[in-house]
Scaffold this active site. Sequence first.
Site, short mmCIF file in Angstrom:
data_model
loop_
_atom_site.label_atom_id
_atom_site.label_comp_id
_atom_site.label_asym_id
_atom_site.label_seq_id
_atom_site.Cartn_x
_atom_site.Cartn_y
_atom_site.Cartn_z
CB CYS A 133 -0.92 0.00 1.21
SG CYS A 133 -0.05 0.22 2.76
CB ALA B 41 3.85 -0.45 2.47
NE ARG C 286 12.23 -1.77 1.38
CZ ARG C 286 12.93 -0.64 1.44
NH1 ARG C 286 13.21 -0.10 2.60
NH2 ARG C 286 13.34 -0.06 0.34
CG HIS D 91 8.06 4.42 -3.94
ND1 HIS D 91 7.92 3.56 -4.99
CD2 HIS D 91 8.28 3.66 -2.85
CE1 HIS D 91 8.06 2.32 -4.56
NE2 HIS D 91 8.28 2.35 -3.26
FE1 CFM Z 1 12.91 0.15 -5.62
FE2 CFM Z 1 12.34 -2.17 -5.90
FE3 CFM Z 1 10.91 -0.58 -4.31
FE4 CFM Z 1 13.42 -1.30 -3.63
FE5 CFM Z 1 12.56 -3.32 -2.02
FE6 CFM Z 1 11.47 -4.14 -4.33
FE7 CFM Z 1 10.04 -2.61 -2.72
MO1 CFM Z 1 10.62 -5.07 -2.00
S1 CFM Z 1 14.30 -1.56 -5.53
S2 CFM Z 1 12.43 0.60 -3.55
S3 CFM Z 1 14.36 -2.14 -1.85
S4 CFM Z 1 11.04 -0.63 -6.42
S5 CFM Z 1 12.70 -5.20 -2.94
S6 CFM Z 1 12.03 -4.17 -6.53
S7 CFM Z 1 9.39 -4.29 -3.81
S8 CFM Z 1 10.82 -3.13 -0.80
S9 CFM Z 1 9.07 -0.71 -3.06
#
Ligand code: CFM
Length: 546
Positions: free
Chosen positions: A64, A67, A98, A199
């Site tokens: 989500c 997160a 994580r 993000h």
């Molecule tokens: Fe970038 Fe990723 Fe992500 Fe990531 Fe991660 Fe991920 Fe993630 Mo899991 S590199 S930041 S450190 S998009 S592994 S492939 S899914 S936490 S949001």
Amino acid sequence: MIKEVNNSVSVDDLKKFKEEVLHKYPKKVAKKRDKAILLNDPETPPQIQANVRTVPGIITQRGCTYAGCKGVVLGPTRDIINITHGPIGCGFYSWLTRRNQTKPETETDENFMMYCFSTDMQDSNIVFGGEEKLKQAIREAYELFHPKAIAIFSTCPVGLIGDDVHRVARHMKEEIGDGINIFGFSCEGYRGVSQSAGHHIANNGLFKNLIGRDDEKRGDLKYRVNLLGEYNIGGDAFELERVFEKCGINLIATFSGNSTIQKFENAHTADLNMVMCHRSINYVAEMMETAFGIPWIKVQPIGADSTAKMLRKIGQYFGDQELIDKIEEVIADEMVAVTAAREKALKKTNGKKAMLFVGGSRAHHYQNLFEELGMTTLSAGYEFGHRDDYEGRVVIPTIQIDADSRNIEEITVTKDETRYNPRKTEEELKALEAEGMEFNGYEGLMPQMAKGTLVIDDLSHYEMEKLIELYKPDVFCAGIKEKFCVQKMGVPLKQLHSYDYGGPYAGFKGAINFYEDIEMIACTTIWKELKAPWESETYVEAQYAY
Ligand code: CFM
């Protein structure tokens, strides 16, 4: 050169997969999924449907918005107290699950990462409002720890009842005083289609509240860079820090693996931004270029060859022979052990098949490591990538803005009046481009994958099982939600979110770790011996153990 799928799976087989899977879905669902399952053409990547809402009922692996903001981007910074404003369960699920690591410089340095701060909202707070409880939580956190900064993260109910976390932040900043920085994020879980919206919200907050607050030039090395989109999973940042230091490169800030508030505040003093996970942080790179004049490039330090490529790009950018020579020396030195490990693993891994379904950038980056192992990626996709992560950044202007993307605050960034300082002139940038250096761009996953491979966005559980049933890959890369289902089907699963308690996998030493781990798990016959009880017995009896 265009790669072809070089083993038993033909393009027709993959087409058959699509027909078979879609056939099982209700018509409307099939129509929607059809746009998210594509046969790849690296030369002219087809348009994929991505970053749209998941069909209810399909088992997705997405997370989500909260997160993405709290867990992913802000989570790895050790000296901010991150308070989850919401019910306790939301806090628990973002608490160090994580594997982002951190290493304070001294034993007395602040490190709040092992704590889980939550306002623990109850029924009464949902009915009468939770702002007072939030204020109280901030007071308590301050009295106990005296942190330099406190961040507040909104969960779903906060948005529904209308608590104003930004107003509370302003109020508490004044009440506490003492130079404390307090800021909030409207990152309610429902705000976007996945963690990707979180993000973006986090990036805006970093820019508004942290970046550019400390002008002092820190560090004594002259080549000053930032690494964006590196989160120190399994110690990746430690390995990259080691490599930069060995080359004499000053890593001012990593966003946000092994980071501190001061590093964010000081990041605008760097001369180059390198973007690793573009999905989660390309917004910060753009904002810093507009405000401070720092150019950015895409790097992929996953895989030994691409780590070397990243270092050479830095050398080329600064254009200093002394640095270029040092970088070549480091690469030569590191590649001795890498080549030996690769040759050893290759004997067993060459020709094997992998599938990767991870997040928003790793399903792409880790294909480098599989290539180094002589393995083919038959099928790959992201959980929450956008079209540009598949097709390349050039498609951004053609991506339609929908109601979900409008839900995320867009901030206007302008040149910083006093501190805007273009690190390179237009001519210098053009000259570097003429030498083959690419600024402000990245290729997606599709140009790297072979013709006729399957690219699938937001893979459903049903599709995953079908893929495995039909093509039996030698290794399947995903996360904990998929792990045991896949292994019960006789195929090893490598977690590429948490690394299964292993890692690091970035940089040179990381590549060696990866070669060893993949050789171990993908080249054993044990998985083929595994049978579930119901596969070998007609009647299964069991007893409860108390
Ligand atoms: Fe970038 Fe990723 Fe992500 Fe990531 Fe991660 Fe991920 Fe993630 Mo899991 S590199 S930041 S450190 S998009 S592994 S492939 S899914 S936490 S949001």
